[in-house]
Scaffold this active site. Structure first.
Site, PDB file in Angstrom:
ATOM      1  N   ASN A   9     -10.067  34.002 -56.228  1.00 14.91           N
ATOM      2  CA  ASN A   9     -11.223  34.159 -55.339  1.00 14.91           C
ATOM      3  C   ASN A   9     -11.806  35.553 -55.596  1.00 14.91           C
ATOM      4  O   ASN A   9     -11.227  36.541 -55.180  1.00 14.91           O
ATOM      5  CB  ASN A   9     -10.753  34.010 -53.880  1.00 14.91           C
ATOM      6  N   TRP A  10     -12.937  35.579 -56.282  1.00 18.80           N
ATOM      7  CA  TRP A  10     -13.491  36.885 -56.674  1.00 18.80           C
ATOM      8  C   TRP A  10     -14.178  37.596 -55.520  1.00 18.80           C
ATOM      9  O   TRP A  10     -14.528  38.769 -55.640  1.00 18.80           O
ATOM     10  CB  TRP A  10     -14.496  36.705 -57.821  1.00 18.80           C
ATOM     11  N   LYS A  11     -14.446  36.885 -54.440  1.00 21.69           N
ATOM     12  CA  LYS A  11     -15.196  37.446 -53.301  1.00 21.69           C
ATOM     13  C   LYS A  11     -16.515  38.047 -53.809  1.00 21.69           C
ATOM     14  O   LYS A  11     -17.086  37.514 -54.756  1.00 21.69           O
ATOM     15  CB  LYS A  11     -14.325  38.453 -52.544  1.00 21.69           C
ATOM     16  N   HIS A  93     -12.323  30.196 -45.547  1.00 21.88           N
ATOM     17  CA  HIS A  93     -11.612  31.451 -45.804  1.00 21.88           C
ATOM     18  C   HIS A  93     -11.720  32.321 -44.553  1.00 21.88           C
ATOM     19  O   HIS A  93     -12.742  32.310 -43.858  1.00 21.88           O
ATOM     20  CB  HIS A  93     -12.228  32.164 -47.015  1.00 21.88           C
ATOM     21  N   GLU A  95     -12.343  35.299 -44.096  1.00 18.13           N
ATOM     22  CA  GLU A  95     -13.519  36.187 -44.046  1.00 18.13           C
ATOM     23  C   GLU A  95     -14.760  35.413 -43.611  1.00 18.13           C
ATOM     24  O   GLU A  95     -15.636  35.954 -42.920  1.00 18.13           O
ATOM     25  CB  GLU A  95     -13.711  36.870 -45.418  1.00 18.13           C
ATOM     26  N   GLU A 165      -3.150  31.450 -45.750  1.00 12.86           N
ATOM     27  CA  GLU A 165      -3.426  32.861 -46.003  1.00 12.86           C
ATOM     28  C   GLU A 165      -3.306  33.648 -44.699  1.00 12.86           C
ATOM     29  O   GLU A 165      -4.279  33.706 -43.925  1.00 12.86           O
ATOM     30  CB  GLU A 165      -4.838  33.031 -46.569  1.00 12.86           C
ATOM     31  N   GLY A 171      -5.611  41.392 -48.705  1.00 16.96           N
ATOM     32  CA  GLY A 171      -6.192  42.660 -49.126  1.00 16.96           C
ATOM     33  C   GLY A 171      -5.506  43.883 -48.542  1.00 16.96           C
ATOM     34  O   GLY A 171      -6.017  44.992 -48.627  1.00 16.96           O
ATOM     35  N   SER A 211      -2.332  39.220 -50.792  1.00 15.08           N
ATOM     36  CA  SER A 211      -1.652  40.245 -51.592  1.00 15.08           C
ATOM     37  C   SER A 211      -0.626  39.666 -52.563  1.00 15.08           C
ATOM     38  O   SER A 211       0.432  40.259 -52.803  1.00 15.08           O
ATOM     39  CB  SER A 211      -1.006  41.299 -50.677  1.00 15.08           C
ATOM     40  N   GLY A 232      -6.858  37.079 -54.538  1.00 19.29           N
ATOM     41  CA  GLY A 232      -8.064  37.890 -54.407  1.00 19.29           C
ATOM     42  C   GLY A 232      -8.056  39.030 -55.412  1.00 19.29           C
ATOM     43  O   GLY A 232      -8.357  38.859 -56.589  1.00 19.29           O
ATOM     44  N   GLY A 233      -7.661  40.215 -54.960  1.00 17.15           N
ATOM     45  CA  GLY A 233      -7.708  41.426 -55.783  1.00 17.15           C
ATOM     46  C   GLY A 233      -7.101  41.272 -57.170  1.00 17.15           C
ATOM     47  O   GLY A 233      -7.705  41.682 -58.174  1.00 17.15           O
TER      48      GLY A 233
HETATM   49  P1  PGA Z   1      -5.882  39.216 -51.747  1.00 21.07           P
HETATM   50  O1  PGA Z   1      -6.913  38.101 -51.185  1.00 21.07           O
HETATM   51  O2  PGA Z   1      -5.083  38.558 -52.832  1.00 21.07           O
HETATM   52  O3  PGA Z   1      -6.762  40.322 -52.248  1.00 21.07           O
HETATM   53  O4  PGA Z   1      -5.024  39.610 -50.593  1.00 21.07           O
HETATM   54  C1  PGA Z   1      -6.546  36.763 -51.075  1.00 21.07           C
HETATM   55  C2  PGA Z   1      -7.692  35.955 -50.504  1.00 21.07           C
HETATM   56  O5  PGA Z   1      -8.400  36.469 -49.619  1.00 21.07           O
HETATM   57  O6  PGA Z   1      -7.934  34.804 -50.906  1.00 21.07           O
END
Ligand code: PGA
Length: 249
Positions: A9-11, A93, A95, A165, A171, A211, A232-233
């Site tokens: 997930n590149w956000k 998600h 967010e 999640e 994050g 994470s 994510g990251g």
């Molecule tokens: P993260 O994000 O790996 O940066 O914690 C995961 C996500 O939000 O899908």
């Protein structure tokens, strides 16, 4: 057996050139062929990414609208995503839920739109730190699934994917322990068995997100009910993303 999946997930990160370079590197890296790989770039990059992509990586979107078309400024529909080659979308998600006020009811409409349009989805769920500290995380996640997903029939949900999640792990660098992840994943599998049947529950991949990195993916993916990760990251760099993909070996 559920499919093994690693999804990035590149956000709201990377520009088109950086995204293309990342996908080209994933495509040319020799990774475990038993793992399905997905990337979720910003939707305006799907077209450009698809042009350089091979069959190896499935490309999807981080969000979509439940309506087919109309006066929804700034939104994209499933048919628009499909017209540029996107085949799957994230739904719910944290967010989107927290920053864009997406409710369980809104997410139910998106689930229905995905089913009607034969569009893949990863349904995201997970609790905040406060809920975890109150010890009510299982009821909380169950409610999210019941309100937005469990109205589907068994033959509709069987190709779906769930991502657990925990918000406190997203994050933050503070990943759930493999015990915490497996405990929740086992509960979700049990909910699927209770709501549907063993065969349906066994066909749905349950991914962990929060994470997840090359250093902890192996331990997380070794859990019997963890079928992969939503990253994510660590998905923004080809080396770390491919190392996560290879963590099943
Ligand atoms: P993260 O994000 O790996 O940066 O914690 C995961 C996500 O939000 O899908």
């Amino acid at each position: 057996m559920p499919r093994k999946i690693v999804a990035g997930n590149w956000k709201m990160n990377l520009n088109l050139i950086e995204g293309i370079e990342l996908v080209q590197k994933i495509n040319t890296t020799d990774t475990d062929v038993n793992v399905s790989i997905m990337v979720f770039p910003p939707s305006l990059f799907v077209n450009g990414i698809k042009e350089v992509n091979s069959e190896k990586v499935q490309v999807g979107v981080q969000n979509f609208h439940s309506e087919e078309k109309g006066a929804f400024t700034g939104e994209v529909s499933i048919s628009q995503v499909k017209s540029v080659g996107g085949t799957i979308g994230l739904i719910g998600h944290s967010e989107r839920r927290e920053l864009f006020n997406e409710s369980n009811e809104t997410l139910k409409l998106k689930v229905d739109a995905a089913i009607q349009n034969d569009f893949g989805f990863i349904f995201c769920c997970g609790e905040s730190l406060g809920i975890r500290e109150a010890g009510t995380e299982i009821e909380f996640v169950k409610n999210q699934l019941e309100k937005s997903l469990f109205h589907l029939e068994a033959d509709q949900i069987k190709d779906g994917i769930i991502a657990y999640e925990p918000i406190w792990a997203i994050g933050t660098g503070r990943t759930a322990s493999s015990e915490q992840a497996e405990d929740m994943h086992r509960e979700i599998r049990k909910m699927l068995v209770d709501e549907y049947d063993t065969e349906t529950a066994g066909s749905i991949s349950i991914l962990y997100g929060g994470s997840c990195k090359p250093g902890n993916a192996k331990e997380l993916f070794a859990c019997p009910n963890v079928d992969g990760g939503l990253i994510g990251g660590a998905a923004l760099d080809a080396t770390s993303f491919c190392a996560i993909i290879d963590s099943f070996k």
